[in-house]
Design a protein around this motif. Structure first.
Motif, PDB file in Angstrom:
ATOM      1  N   ASP A  85       0.840  -1.208   0.000  1.00 41.74           N
ATOM      2  CA  ASP A  85       0.000   0.000   0.000  1.00 41.74           C
ATOM      3  C   ASP A  85       0.869   1.250   0.000  1.00 41.74           C
ATOM      4  O   ASP A  85       0.519   2.267  -0.616  1.00 41.74           O
ATOM      5  CB  ASP A  85      -0.883   0.030   1.257  1.00 41.74           C
ATOM      6  CG  ASP A  85      -2.116  -0.850   1.080  1.00 41.74           C
ATOM      7  OD1 ASP A  85      -2.163  -1.559   0.054  1.00 41.74           O
ATOM      8  OD2 ASP A  85      -2.991  -0.819   1.965  1.00 41.74           O
ATOM      9  N   LYS A  86       1.991   1.184   0.671  1.00 40.28           N
ATOM     10  CA  LYS A  86       2.892   2.353   0.754  1.00 40.28           C
ATOM     11  C   LYS A  86       3.696   2.489  -0.544  1.00 40.28           C
ATOM     12  O   LYS A  86       3.975   3.601  -0.979  1.00 40.28           O
ATOM     13  CB  LYS A  86       3.833   2.220   1.967  1.00 40.28           C
ATOM     14  CG  LYS A  86       3.092   2.131   3.285  1.00 40.28           C
ATOM     15  CD  LYS A  86       2.411   3.446   3.641  1.00 40.28           C
ATOM     16  CE  LYS A  86       1.582   3.312   4.906  1.00 40.28           C
ATOM     17  NZ  LYS A  86       0.199   2.811   4.663  1.00 40.28           N
TER      18      LYS A  86
ATOM     19  N   PHE B 141       1.906  -0.962  -9.267  1.00 41.08           N
ATOM     20  CA  PHE B 141       1.041  -1.656  -8.296  1.00 41.08           C
ATOM     21  C   PHE B 141      -0.173  -2.271  -9.017  1.00 41.08           C
ATOM     22  O   PHE B 141      -0.511  -3.444  -8.811  1.00 41.08           O
ATOM     23  CB  PHE B 141       0.571  -0.661  -7.231  1.00 41.08           C
ATOM     24  CG  PHE B 141      -0.417  -1.221  -6.261  1.00 41.08           C
ATOM     25  CD1 PHE B 141       0.007  -1.888  -5.117  1.00 41.08           C
ATOM     26  CD2 PHE B 141      -1.785  -1.103  -6.480  1.00 41.08           C
ATOM     27  CE1 PHE B 141      -0.915  -2.415  -4.226  1.00 41.08           C
ATOM     28  CE2 PHE B 141      -2.705  -1.631  -5.597  1.00 41.08           C
ATOM     29  CZ  PHE B 141      -2.266  -2.288  -4.462  1.00 41.08           C
TER      30      PHE B 141
ATOM     31  N   ARG C 109       2.545   1.782  -3.362  1.00 40.70           N
ATOM     32  CA  ARG C 109       1.563   2.305  -4.314  1.00 40.70           C
ATOM     33  C   ARG C 109       1.521   3.843  -4.326  1.00 40.70           C
ATOM     34  O   ARG C 109       1.179   4.443  -5.344  1.00 40.70           O
ATOM     35  CB  ARG C 109       0.198   1.732  -3.898  1.00 40.70           C
ATOM     36  CG  ARG C 109      -0.967   2.228  -4.699  1.00 40.70           C
ATOM     37  CD  ARG C 109      -2.206   1.468  -4.239  1.00 40.70           C
ATOM     38  NE  ARG C 109      -3.406   2.044  -4.779  1.00 40.70           N
ATOM     39  CZ  ARG C 109      -4.148   2.931  -4.149  1.00 40.70           C
ATOM     40  NH1 ARG C 109      -3.793   3.362  -2.943  1.00 40.70           N
ATOM     41  NH2 ARG C 109      -5.247   3.395  -4.704  1.00 40.70           N
ATOM     42  N   LEU C 110       1.906   4.480  -3.225  1.00 40.13           N
ATOM     43  CA  LEU C 110       1.852   5.949  -3.169  1.00 40.13           C
ATOM     44  C   LEU C 110       2.672   6.589  -4.292  1.00 40.13           C
ATOM     45  O   LEU C 110       2.307   7.637  -4.810  1.00 40.13           O
ATOM     46  CB  LEU C 110       2.346   6.460  -1.806  1.00 40.13           C
ATOM     47  CG  LEU C 110       1.453   6.123  -0.607  1.00 40.13           C
ATOM     48  CD1 LEU C 110       2.127   6.513   0.698  1.00 40.13           C
ATOM     49  CD2 LEU C 110       0.110   6.821  -0.732  1.00 40.13           C
TER      50      LEU C 110
ATOM     51  N   ARG D  74       2.260   3.723  -8.484  1.00 40.22           N
ATOM     52  CA  ARG D  74       0.870   3.293  -8.563  1.00 40.22           C
ATOM     53  C   ARG D  74       0.622   2.415  -9.799  1.00 40.22           C
ATOM     54  O   ARG D  74      -0.086   1.409  -9.730  1.00 40.22           O
ATOM     55  CB  ARG D  74      -0.029   4.523  -8.606  1.00 40.22           C
ATOM     56  CG  ARG D  74      -1.458   4.183  -8.297  1.00 40.22           C
ATOM     57  CD  ARG D  74      -2.296   5.436  -8.264  1.00 40.22           C
ATOM     58  NE  ARG D  74      -3.698   5.127  -8.122  1.00 40.22           N
ATOM     59  CZ  ARG D  74      -4.649   6.014  -8.270  1.00 40.22           C
ATOM     60  NH1 ARG D  74      -4.320   7.270  -8.548  1.00 40.22           N
ATOM     61  NH2 ARG D  74      -5.905   5.683  -8.144  1.00 40.22           N
TER      62      ARG D  74
ATOM     63  N   LYS E 144       5.146   7.117 -10.585  1.00 41.91           N
ATOM     64  CA  LYS E 144       4.198   8.015 -11.268  1.00 41.91           C
ATOM     65  C   LYS E 144       3.631   8.982 -10.232  1.00 41.91           C
ATOM     66  O   LYS E 144       3.190   8.576  -9.191  1.00 41.91           O
ATOM     67  CB  LYS E 144       3.073   7.217 -11.910  1.00 41.91           C
ATOM     68  CG  LYS E 144       2.140   8.119 -12.691  1.00 41.91           C
ATOM     69  CD  LYS E 144       0.921   7.401 -13.143  1.00 41.91           C
ATOM     70  CE  LYS E 144      -0.025   8.401 -13.814  1.00 41.91           C
ATOM     71  NZ  LYS E 144      -1.289   7.783 -14.179  1.00 41.91           N
TER      72      LYS E 144
ATOM     73  N   ILE F 106      11.564   4.473   1.402  1.00 40.86           N
ATOM     74  CA  ILE F 106      10.598   5.587   1.495  1.00 40.86           C
ATOM     75  C   ILE F 106      11.297   6.821   2.065  1.00 40.86           C
ATOM     76  O   ILE F 106      11.147   7.936   1.560  1.00 40.86           O
ATOM     77  CB  ILE F 106       9.387   5.190   2.383  1.00 40.86           C
ATOM     78  CG1 ILE F 106       8.569   4.091   1.676  1.00 40.86           C
ATOM     79  CG2 ILE F 106       8.504   6.398   2.677  1.00 40.86           C
ATOM     80  CD1 ILE F 106       7.446   3.503   2.505  1.00 40.86           C
TER      81      ILE F 106
END
Lengths: 194, 510
Positions: free
Chosen positions: A65-66, A75, A68-69, A72, A194, A140
């Motif tokens: 989920d992180k 993902f 995906r930030l 994306r 992206k 991250i």
């Protein structure tokens, strides 16, 4: 086409299915009787670096989920990839808590902050981004400071480690989905943010 | 062509000089003017850039006050699948996906909330990016007015895998309570930031900016419909401006002072896709002053070039006129001298230097007419050399010529200034004696006769004794032409010759 023909086709299909099941079952049995698959991350980066990285506290699994930030598109693309459904093969059966299976069907199993049990850590089931690249928390942190990214234990900047990560699970027993490792490896596109 | 050049070379050179100097000074003026303009434009652009940066910063501060920090905290810190802050018109003000900030949100479920299919403020289930989620569009209102919508959804994939439907419902309900609490706190935070923002007035910000800058007159922000949406002057906000007003950069007169207008097109304020234009009015007084100064300098240079050329032209003209005048004078003098010489030669006898026969006759007639008109006396003397043929034979023609020359000379020295002596032909010489009576003429003739006879003429080793015979006659009232007097004198001469020569014969009319 008459009834006899239909019966012949049915028989052939049953035989094939049975053969497939038998061979699948044979591979599983073989796996269960073999030595335990080592921790993929520890094997790929070496024990010393692994211990140092984990001890530093900078490397923790975050879940995709992180990822995906920023990644994306990648993902969404992964939703068609078998890695993202790997837990489906074991989650409904007797092997869903078997460490021999979980080490390759989840993300970060056997590593602190990695997958433990489906009930405890459902967000780290399946082989996610961190399953191959190692814990993402440091990435991250680094990527939020500089656009070039980096900060992964097995990032794209180090393809040798990445390939070792693959080969820990994709042994000769479990490589049926591909014939040529290099071409299968090269099919993975870069996860451009992206 | 060469003739033309020779004739007008100085004019051409001067004209070229004047035109070159004027052209150069004008070119220099243009360059300097453009430099000034360029400098002013650069300054204006810098100023505009700093204003835009300041305005954006202003917006940033406002945005940050809204939800920026919340988004960052929520997206990384909590188990939230998607989080957006959407403005009532659908533009995403903030999102956990940075690339979609400023765009209009296209989510399918969001469109359904707008049509009323999905109510706002209620939880619903959908799939986003292949992941089953529980979503809510939470409206944020202030004074009963919708000011924003929070789009929030959580991943519920694990509930479906692990739990029975009853367990799932229970857990999801608990989750919804937590999410609503979070949304309430977000709403409170947005309310606070909006209140702070409303106190920070953009108009005042621009007003202060203009007050502190020394050369900015006005800052305005114009939208695509050419409506002033923001300005330091509150009175013009909301008014429309001409299309030409925002399409050109120019210097114009405003309230009696020169003003420079620069338009910065396509400004993307506040991360929005709407293109706005920044219009900056600057005081162009110093530019106009400097431009006038360099124009004056250019004109002065040109005028000086023209005056200088005129001065040189005048000097060249006068010197040419002067040299031309001198040359004319010299030529006139020469012509005069030559004419006189020719005239003299045409009237004189080349051998003796006495007047020739033509002129002699002319003068005889003139003197005759004059004397008769004024009743004056006049006499004519005809002199002839005695035995001149013999002299020629003896001493040759050169000897004869010498004798004639010497006799002429002797006559010139012996007679009066007013007497007119001319060679009539051969050895005959005629003397016109104006205002002289016959007696006086006779006396003079005798003197001549004796003077010549007493003075021998030397020619080489020889000495020639020469005598003359003279005939004299004077004017009388019955004479009608000069020939009559001349004829009488000639008669008297023949009489003298016949009487033995070396003597004077006076014509006697009785």
């Amino acid at each position: 086409m008459n009834f006899r023909h239909l019966t012949a086709v049915f028989t052939v299909l049953c035989l094939c299915t049975a053969d497939g099941w038998c061979s699948e079952n044979a591979r599983v049995m073989d796996e269960l009787n073999s030595p335990l698959t080592p921790n993929p991350l520890k094997s790929a980066i070496g024990e010393a670096l692994y211990n140092e990285a984990i001890a530093s506290g900078e490397y923790r699994y975050t879940g995709n989920d992180k990822c995906r930030l920023c990644h994306r598109d990648f993902f969404i693309g992964r939703k068609h990839d078998q890695h993202d459904h790997s837990m489906d093969y074991i989650s409904s059966g007797e092997f869903k808590n078997n460490p021999r299976c979980l080490v390759c069907h989840s993300t970060g199993y056997g590593t602190p902050s990695g997958f433990v049990l489906l009930e405890k850590t459902p967000r780290l089931s399946n082989v996610q981004c961190e399953g191959c690249h190692g814990p993402g928390s440091n990435h991250i942190k680094v990527a939020s400071l500089k656009k070039t990214g980096g900060g992964l234990l097995a990032g794209e900047d180090n393809p040798e480690r990445l390939k070792k990560m693959c080969k820990v699970c994709h042994t000769s027993r479990w490589n049926r989905s591909y014939n040529d490792f290099e071409s299968a490896y090269s099919k993975y596109k870069k996860a451009v943010p992206k | 062509m060469i003739e033309f050049w020779k004739r007008y070379n100085i004019t051409i050179v001067l004209f070229t000089l004047v035109f070159s100097l004027s052209g150069l000074s004008f070119y220099n003026y243009l360059i300097q003017k453009n430099l000034l303009l360029e400098q002013m434009r650069n300054d204006a652009q810098d100023t505009a850039g700093s204003i835009i940066a300041a305005m954006n910063r202003f917006h940033d501060i406002k945005s940050t006050m809204k939800v920026q920090k919340l988004v960052s905290d929520i997206s990384l810190g909590l188990e939230i699948f998607e989080f957006r802050y959407i403005e009532p018109d659908g533009v995403i003000r903030n999102s956990m996906f940075k690339e979609e900030i400023g765009t209009v949100y296209q989510g399918k479920s969001f469109q359904e909330t707008r049509t009323g299919t999905i109510p706002m403020g209620k939880f619903f289930f959908e799939t986003r990016d292949f992941v089953p989620v529980m979503s809510i569009y939470y409206p944020i209102r202030m004074d009963d007015q919708l000011i924003g919508i929070v789009d929030l959804c959580v991943d519920i994939s694990e509930y479906k895998i692990l739990l029975s439907p009853a367990q799932t419902d229970f857990l999801l309900m608990r989750r919804q309570v937590d999410i609503l609490n979070l949304l309430k706190s977000i709403e409170g935070s947005v309310h606070n930031s909006v209140e702070i923002t409303s106190k920070t007035d953009f108009h005042n910000f621009l007003k202060k900016y203009v007050e502190t800058a020394n050369n900015i007159i006005q800052i305005s922000l114009v939208d695509q419909q050419h409506r002033i949406i923001m300005s330091n002057e509150g009175s013009i906000i909301g008014k429309r401006v001409d299309r030409t007003y925002v399409s050109s950069t120019e210097i114009f007169e405003m309230n009696g002072r020169p003003t420079y207008r620069i338009v910065m097109p396509d400004i993307n304020m506040n991360g929005s896709k709407k293109k706005e234009q920044l219009i900056l009015l600057l005081d162009a007084g110093s530019y106009v002053k400097n431009e006038h100064r360099i124009l004056r300098t250019a004109l002065l240079t040109s005028a000086m070039a023209i005056l200088f050329a005129l001065f040189i032209a005048r000097i060249i003209y006068y010197s040419a006129i002067e040299s031309s005048r001198k040359e004319t004078e010299r030529l006139e003098q020469l012509v005069k001298e030559r004419t006189q010489a020719i005239e003299f030669l045409s009237k004189t006898d080349a051998l003796t230097g006495l007047w020739n026969r033509g002129y002699l006759e002319e003068m005889m007639e003139l003197e005759f007419k004059r004397s008769r008109r004024y009743h004056k006396d006049m006499a004519i003397m005809v002199i002839d050399l005695d035995y001149f043929k013999k002299i020629n034979d003896t001493y040759g023609h050169l000897g004869g010529d010498e004798v004639l020359r010497r006799v002429g000379k002797s006559l010139l020295s012996g007679l009066r200034e007013t007497d007119f002596i001319g060679r009539y032909g051969g050895e005959e010489i005629v003397v016109i004696l104006s205002e002289t009576r016959a007696e006086k003429a006779f006396e003079l003739a005798n003197k001549i006769c004796s003077d010549i006879a007493s003075e021998p003429i030397e020619f080489g080793d020889a000495v020639i004794w020469v005598t003359v015979s003279i005939g004299v006659s004077a004017l009388r009232p019955e004479h009608t032409t000069y020939e009559e007097i001349f004829s009488e004198a000639d008669d008297a001469l023949y009489a003298s010759k016949n009487n033995g020569r070396n003597r004077v014969g006076l014509y006697s009319h009785s």
